[in-house]
Design an enzyme around this catalytic site. Structure first.
Site, PDB file in Angstrom:
ATOM      1  N   HIS A 127      29.550 125.177 161.462  1.00 34.55           N
ATOM      2  CA  HIS A 127      30.310 123.909 161.510  1.00 34.55           C
ATOM      3  C   HIS A 127      31.804 124.168 161.716  1.00 34.55           C
ATOM      4  CE1 HIS A 127      26.696 121.871 159.954  1.00 34.55           C
ATOM      5  NE2 HIS A 127      26.618 122.888 159.122  1.00 34.55           N
ATOM      6  N   SER A 248      53.773 127.449 180.418  1.00 33.58           N
ATOM      7  CA  SER A 248      54.012 126.014 180.532  1.00 33.58           C
ATOM      8  C   SER A 248      55.200 125.758 181.450  1.00 33.58           C
ATOM      9  CB  SER A 248      54.293 125.421 179.149  1.00 33.58           C
ATOM     10  OG  SER A 248      54.848 124.119 179.257  1.00 33.58           O
ATOM     11  N   LYS A 254      54.868 128.867 175.489  1.00 29.23           N
ATOM     12  CA  LYS A 254      53.438 128.648 175.655  1.00 29.23           C
ATOM     13  C   LYS A 254      52.776 129.765 176.452  1.00 29.23           C
ATOM     14  CE  LYS A 254      51.151 125.566 174.867  1.00 29.23           C
ATOM     15  NZ  LYS A 254      51.060 124.334 175.658  1.00 29.23           N
ATOM     16  N   GLU A 261      39.556 128.220 179.860  1.00 26.28           N
ATOM     17  CA  GLU A 261      39.358 126.772 179.962  1.00 26.28           C
ATOM     18  C   GLU A 261      38.658 126.398 181.261  1.00 26.28           C
ATOM     19  OE1 GLU A 261      43.257 125.349 177.347  1.00 26.28           O
ATOM     20  OE2 GLU A 261      43.347 125.364 179.530  1.00 26.28           O
TER      21      GLU A 261
END
Length: 450
Positions: A127, A248, A254, A261
């Site tokens: 979980h 970024s 970043k 992804e």
């Protein structure tokens, strides 16, 4: 599928020649013409003409332009219906070999990383909550298990589609005395199709392979998601190489896990392709229907996407840097060894449900006070449950806990190393199975003048 169409034509012409349906002179002209066309296609010199409808008619018309009337004999006892059914099987067999080899490369990468990190403790989750300690190696081998199932599905599909449809004609075979077994032999198939109507209608192998791809991409998506999580500041378990991240446009600090992804995102595309094909095939009457033309785009896109994602995932995993200190710090939080404490009580004769309740009550108190097992004190825990302090300390030691998990499939470091070696051995066995389908066929040898 131009390559496959030409190989199929060489096999068909060879069979026609051997059965006396095509004389030696015309056969030599046809094979030579097909060789030239194949070379032109390979080097980008071939002119594709849209008015000729498809790959089959483009090649046949180009052959006629080169060798004249003899080209018209190539289509003897053949239809575009059984021709395209053959081409798709040949194409898919070749692409399945590529995918299988890249699955093997990723499998071996996981095994190698698992061996190197067999004794690196980390949190295991259920979980997405800290649950029990495992090792990095054990975690990586879990993904290796899924990949082996993917390999099995790919090769099972290839084995089931190891059937030559050529000779089925449009739907009812032919009146001419062809030798279908010889055609199958030339093309490397184990047998011929048993029913001509089914042979030109069957696209099950495309659906099976695309279903395998959809599940395989789901497995890659899971790895991608976990890398996104584990590379975040909230976890900090792993660093992804700059080669697989981007910055970024606004925020200088970043480092975005874009490749992970994208792999995660492309799984949806492959699942969509599977649904598209299933809907196209649903309710089609026997035999061939033009709807079947719509099977190519999702098939080609699926196999290319899966193959590309396997390659990039293998490279990305090889460049990961696991952060040992962050992994160890995380193990100090979340009471991961609560079950081990309950097991200690069970070993002292306490029923498991009672031991579970007693340890749960202690954990609730410690959460309320902001303590951990260690800060609260092993001696206090021992007095509370009537145990020896040394036994409590051993039970609540991560490395001891891992060594105690000494059953098949558990994260004991020695077992993890042993299993990593077994994965490498199984990979070699898988590779031998793949090699069976990677061997050049007799028709390919004829095309290349061997």
């Amino acid at each position: 599928m131009a390559r496959e169409d030409i190989v199929g034509s060489v096999a068909h012409a060879t069979m026609l020649n051997e059965t006396g349906l095509l004389d030696d002179g015309d056969y030599e002209l046809i094979v030579h013409g097909l060789r030239v066309i194949h070379t032109d296609i390979e080097f980008g010199r071939f002119e594709w003409i849209e008015a000729r409808e498809d790959v089959h008619m483009n090649i046949e018309a180009a052959l006629r332009d080169r060798i004249g009337e003899a080209a018209g004999r190539l289509h003897t006892a053949r239809s575009r219906n059984d021709q395209v059914a053959l081409d798709e099987r040949l194409w898919l067999r070749r692409k399945a070999v590529d995918v299988a080899l890249h699955l093997l490369a990723l499998l071996e990468q996981l095994a190698e990383q698992a061996r190197a990190h067999a004794d690196w403790p980390m949190c295991g989750y259920t979980h997405l909550q800290r649950a029990q300690p495992i090792t990095v190696g054990h975690y990586l081998l879990a993904h290796a298990e899924a990949l082996e199932r993917d390999l099995g599905r790919v090769l099972d599909t290839v084995a089931r589609m190891d059937v030559c449809p050529l000779g089925s004609g449009a739907l009812a075979g032919t009146t001419l005395p062809i030798d279908r077994d010889r055609t199958a032999e030339l093309l490397g198939f184990c047998r011929v199709s048993r029913n001509s109507l089914d042979a030109v209608s069957d696209r099950d192998h495309l659906v099976e392979m695309m279903a395998a791809a959809a599940l395989g991409m789901s497995h890659l998506s899971r790895i991608g998601e976990e890398l996104c999580l584990y590379a975040s500041a909230e976890f900090g378990y792993v660093r992804i190489s700059d080669a697989f991240t981007t910055g970024s446009s606004l925020m200088p600090q970043k480092k975005n896990p874009d490749v992970a992804e994208l792999v995660r995102g492309k799984s949806g595309r492959v699942v969509g392709n599977l649904v598209s094909l299933l809907v196209t095939l649903k309710g089609l009457p026997l035999a061939y229907n033009k709807d079947m033309q719509e099977d190519k785009e999702p098939l080609f896109d699926t196999m290319r996407t899966w193959d590309d994602c396997l390659v990039v995932m293998t490279d990305m995993l090889g460049a990961l840097r696991w952060q040992k200190q962050a992994l160890l710090v995380a193990l100090d939080r979340g009471f991961l060894l609560a079950t081990d404490l309950a097991d200690l009580l069970v070993a002292e004769g306490v029923p498991f449900r009672k031991a579970h309740a007693q340890v749960a009550s202690l954990v609730a108190e410690l959460v309320e006070s902001g303590d951990s097992f260690e800060t609260w004190g092993f001696d206090k825990i021992a007095r509370r449950f009537g145990l020896q302090t040394e036994d409590v300390g051993n039970a609540l030691n991560v490395r001891n806990a891992l060594r105690k998990r000494d059953v098949d499939g558990a994260p004991h470091p020695i077992r993890v190393k042993r299993e990593a070696r077994e994965v490498h051995k199984r990979a070699e066995a898988w590779r031998r199975r793949v090699d069976v389908y990677a061997q050049p066929t007799e028709a390919e040898a004829i095309l290349h003048g061997a």
